[in-house]
Design an enzyme around this catalytic site. Structure first.
Site, mmCIF file in Angstrom:
data_model
loop_
_atom_site.group_PDB
_atom_site.id
_atom_site.type_symbol
_atom_site.label_atom_id
_atom_site.label_comp_id
_atom_site.label_asym_id
_atom_site.label_seq_id
_atom_site.Cartn_x
_atom_site.Cartn_y
_atom_site.Cartn_z
ATOM 1 N N SER A 230 0.690 -1.123 -0.307
ATOM 2 C CA SER A 230 0.175 -0.250 -0.181
ATOM 3 C C SER A 230 0.600 1.649 0.203
ATOM 4 O O SER A 230 1.548 1.290 0.815
ATOM 5 C CB SER A 230 -0.970 -0.409 1.589
ATOM 6 O OG SER A 230 -0.029 0.456 2.533
ATOM 7 N N ASP A 231 0.217 2.928 -0.359
ATOM 8 C CA ASP A 231 1.451 4.047 -0.128
ATOM 9 C C ASP A 231 1.123 4.362 1.358
ATOM 10 O O ASP A 231 0.268 3.584 1.810
ATOM 11 C CB ASP A 231 0.398 5.097 -1.487
ATOM 12 C CG ASP A 231 1.042 5.654 -1.660
ATOM 13 O OD1 ASP A 231 2.134 6.009 -0.978
ATOM 14 O OD2 ASP A 231 1.069 6.179 -2.312
ATOM 15 N N TRP A 232 1.764 4.477 1.663
ATOM 16 C CA TRP A 232 1.804 5.034 3.075
ATOM 17 C C TRP A 232 0.859 5.196 3.591
ATOM 18 O O TRP A 232 -0.246 7.226 3.079
ATOM 19 C CB TRP A 232 3.000 5.943 3.378
ATOM 20 C CG TRP A 232 3.745 5.099 4.049
ATOM 21 C CD1 TRP A 232 5.171 5.300 4.978
ATOM 22 C CD2 TRP A 232 4.749 4.259 3.175
ATOM 23 N NE1 TRP A 232 5.520 4.351 4.317
ATOM 24 C CE2 TRP A 232 5.976 3.676 3.437
ATOM 25 C CE3 TRP A 232 4.654 3.370 2.354
ATOM 26 C CZ2 TRP A 232 6.823 2.834 3.198
ATOM 27 C CZ3 TRP A 232 5.384 1.980 1.445
ATOM 28 C CH2 TRP A 232 6.295 2.177 2.429
ATOM 29 N N GLY A 233 -0.181 4.531 4.402
ATOM 30 C CA GLY A 233 -1.835 5.351 5.547
ATOM 31 C C GLY A 233 -2.997 4.871 4.092
ATOM 32 O O GLY A 233 -3.253 6.061 4.447
ATOM 33 N N ALA A 234 -2.809 4.294 2.549
ATOM 34 C CA ALA A 234 -3.415 3.905 2.191
ATOM 35 C C ALA A 234 -4.997 3.152 2.645
ATOM 36 O O ALA A 234 -5.890 2.955 1.537
ATOM 37 C CB ALA A 234 -3.078 3.477 0.861
#
Length: 758
Positions: A230-234
């Site tokens: 995942s993108d960071w915090g997605a």
């Protein structure tokens, strides 16, 4: 019979496995001795390693280890040189390995849908082929050093405004032809270790939770066998994301998502086999990126030289009236602009690199032109406290006394960055005033642009003698720019994105950045030059434009069909000037009439060649099936329309040098089987059913009556073509033979030619 001890062991094992599916902290994953998986280190970024040891963030706020800042993607793309990108990426891989990084987060291969996107500096191009070829080269270079790549951001992440939740609403053909191909090519040819899913929604579903995107398309159709991170915090719903195909949640979460996954397994909502599959992928990734030897010793001087070479090859000479450039070694040169001493050379946000060193353009010019009389004036300041008028007047006075004024202008980091989009294309007002004032008094004026996204050239461009688009050239910006200005390096960059006259001319103008949580990709496949050329909209400089200090001639253009849909293009390129130089051969394809609206031409092949004065070389470019195909939503696959294609050799997307015609048999395209709800236009337009239906309706008529009836049918078709056949029957004055429609519907089910669904 299972005991309580067995149950407890199973629970611990499940807990061990589910814990692996999220990060340990901001940059590392968890390890598990039982599963044979060590901790992995992930790090930004695409053009320099941003390895953080202490405080961690993904916005470039905290310090990181010193590293080489190579030219970002916006500059590398202008080189149109995959071999150069591979060399730069291999150097990135060496530095990553030396810093203990297993996965380097990049490259970013999102398409430049709008020039306003604040992160365009991190992306390659408005064209999917150029993006895909260069992205493939990047991944191959990084992974040649035993470091994994993370190709990002999948998918349709083309803006920063509301990026965490915006829904990118695009039809499937647009996604398949414009926004997917770069990812698809990289997966097929470079086999990236990981793919990073984006923050945004795609047609209403978050990318991290989009099963169609991450499983059906990425894995089942394209054959991706790596890890989706995942993108960071997605990730919002960890279980939904896991079911959709997001394997690893980053960074480490304090929200208890590991426990949520374990609970879902216990309840039966999530099959434990899904967890086991992800653990196996993690095990494979850890083995693939495990350091087998001592970390390499990085030669930062050699990497700086490579950064300088790469940046110089990527600078685009937009304009050079009366051979203003290159500069000679004895003239009086006024170097003007704050960027001449402190260049803008990289973007802001997660990819911000703690550069090992940074070259000053004015210092490098003095080194290369020791006999020239070079003076400097600041001209403007990025701080509001500065006296803008005084700085401008000092610069104008200096320019008036020089043979040539060289202005360094562009965008400050506060003007464009990850996290927000621009609102216009203009340079800062004080810089525009400076350029105009200097151009009025200088004998000759050169402008060097430093910017991560396209800027408007209007209001001053006509008064300037030469313009260099340097983009963001990396830490060796000063040396690279000096090399081109002095002629030590012959410029060979070409625009990887169009420079429009006005923001209002851009294809996404009315649909960017969206509203009320949605952005509609209303321009469809008409992105960038595809729109400008098809709609005949004039631009300042077209995609593919770039000048040189030498001249080239292209002869012997020949096109050969090797099979029904594979074509080979050959051409001879000759350096007809007096300097060593590099030339980009650009091949475009113009399609025949099709069932869908297609761009007037599309880039389908390119090659960059280096030639000494008088030297020639033969270039061969193979165009495969996809070079002629469009995505057919009715067949759910790639379709080649039969007909006459024009293969075009061009200087850029607008200026065609020569054209060769080639006829392809294409695919046999037959629409869906007819039903009583099909329109009369579809019935009468069907290649076999139409004539049979017409014949049945005119049976028993004289020749004159049949002719009149045929004309009547034609008139009715123009008026009622969209009416369903079941409604049309009520208007007939005669009954059709019993069973005729059923017979004709069966006739319409004849099989069509093959459609490529990959």
């Amino acid at each position: 019979m299972a005991t309580a001890q067995d149950h407890s062991a199973a629970e611990r094992h499940l807990g061990d496995k589910t814990a692996l599916l999220s990060g340990q902290d901001f940059w590392t994953t968890k390890s598990c001795e039982r599963e044979g998986i060590g901790s992995l280190v992930l790090s930004d970024g695409p053009h320099g390693v941003r390895r953080q040891r202490q405080d961690a963030d993904h916005l470039g706020l905290y310090d990181s280890e010193p590293a080489t800042c190579f030219p970002p993607a916006v500059a590398l793309a202008a080189g149109w040189d995959p071999d150069l990108v591979t060399r730069v990426a291999a150097a990135l891989g060496r530095e990553a390995r030396a810093l203990g990084v297993n996965i380097l987060l990049g490259p970013g291969v999102n398409i430049k849908r709008s020039p306003l996107c604040g992160r365009n500096f991190e992306y390659f191009s408005e064209d999917p082929l150029l993006t895909g070829v260069l992205g493939t080269a990047h991944v191959m270079g990084v992974q040649s050093q035993g470091v994994g790549s993370s190709v990002k951001h999948f998918a349709a992440n083309n803006q920063e405004t509301d990026r965490m939740r915006i829904s990118a609403d695009a039809d499937e053909r647009t996604l398949r032809e414009i926004y997917f191909p770069a990812f698809e090519r990289i997966v097929a040819q470079a086999h990236p270790a990981t793919v990073m899913c984006s923050y945004n929604k795609v047609n209403g579903t978050f990318a991290a939770e989009n099963q169609w995107l991450l499983t059906q398309v990425l894995r089942e159709e394209w054959g991706f066998d790596g890890l989706v991170v995942s993108d960071w915090g997605a990730v919002g719903d960890r279980v939904a994301a896991l079911l959709a195909g997001t394997d690893l949640e980053m960074p480490g979460s304090r929200r208890g998502t590991d426990a949520e996954v374990a609970a879902a397994v216990r309840s039966g909502a999530l099959d434990e086999a899904v967890v086991d599959t992800v653990v196996a992928r993690l095990r494979g990734l850890a083995a693939r990126t495990r350091a087998e030897a001592e970390p390499p010793v990085v030669d930062f001087e050699a990497h700086h030289r490579l950064a300088r070479e790469a940046a110089a090859d990527c600078l685009v000479l937009l304009k050079n009236d009366d051979r203003t450039l290159p500069l000679t070694g004895t003239e009086r040169i006024a170097v003007i602009g704050e960027f001449a001493t402190a260049p803008r050379y990289q973007g802001g946000g997660s990819s911000h690199v703690n550069s090992a060193r940074v070259d000053s353009p004015v210092d490098e010019l003095r080194d290369l032109l020791p006999a020239a009389r070079i003076s400097f004036a600041q001209g403007y300041s990025r701080t509001e406290r500065a006296d803008a008028r005084r700085l401008r007047e000092e610069a104008v006075a200096l320019a008036a006394s020089a043979d040539t004024a060289v202005l360094f202008v562009g965008l400050h980091e506060a003007d464009e960055s990850e996290g927000f989009d621009r609102e216009h294309l203009l340079l800062p007002l004080e810089q525009i005033k400076l350029v105009r004032a200097v151009a009025r008094v200088a004998h000759r004026t050169v402008v060097v642009l430093l910017n991560g996204g396209v800027v408007s050239l209007e209001g001053w461009y006509e008064d300037i003698d030469a313009v260099i688009e340097a983009w963001l050239p990396g830490q060796a910006a000063g040396g690279a720019i000096a090399d081109v200005i002095t002629g030590k390096v012959n410029p060979s960059g070409r625009l990887a994105e169009t420079i429009p006259f006005r923001l209002a001319d851009t294809p996404s103008y009315l649909n960017f950045p969206g509203e009320q949580g949605h952005v509609r990709y209303g321009e469809g496949v008409m992105v960038g030059y595809r729109y400008y050329e098809t709609a005949d909209v004039a631009v300042r400089h077209p995609f593919g434009h770039g000048l040189s200090y030498t001249t080239f001639d292209t002869t012997g253009f020949h096109v050969t069909a090797d099979s029904t849909d594979i074509v080979t293009v050959t051409v001879t390129v000759t350096n007809t000037g007096d300097r060593f130089g590099k030339h980009v051969v650009q091949i475009y394809v113009a399609p025949p009439p099709c069932p869908v609206n297609r761009p007037v031409r599309e880039l389908r092949g390119f090659a960059k060649v280096a030639l000494a004065p008088g030297e020639s070389t033969d270039v061969e470019i193979v165009l495969d099936r996809r070079a002629f195909a469009y995505w057919d939503i009715t067949r759910v696959g790639w379709t080649v329309a039969p007909g006459r294609y024009l293969v075009q050799l061009a200087d850029n997307a607008h200026d065609v040098i020569t054209t060769a015609e080639i006829r392809l048999p294409g695919d046999t395209v037959v629409g869906a089987p007819l039903t009583l709800d099909s329109s009369i236009g579809e019935w009468f337009g069907h290649p076999t059913v139409g004539p049979a239906l017409t014949a049945a309706m005119t049976t028993g008529m004289t020749e004159q009556e049949a002719s009149a009836a045929a004309q009547g049918h034609a008139d009715a078709l123009r008026l009622l073509s969209s009416m369903a056949i079941r409604q049309f029957l009520a208007f007939l004055t005669q009954e059709l033979p019993s069973g005729l429609l059923e017979e004709l519907m069966a006739m319409s089910e004849a099989p069509a030619g093959p459609a490529e669904a990959r």
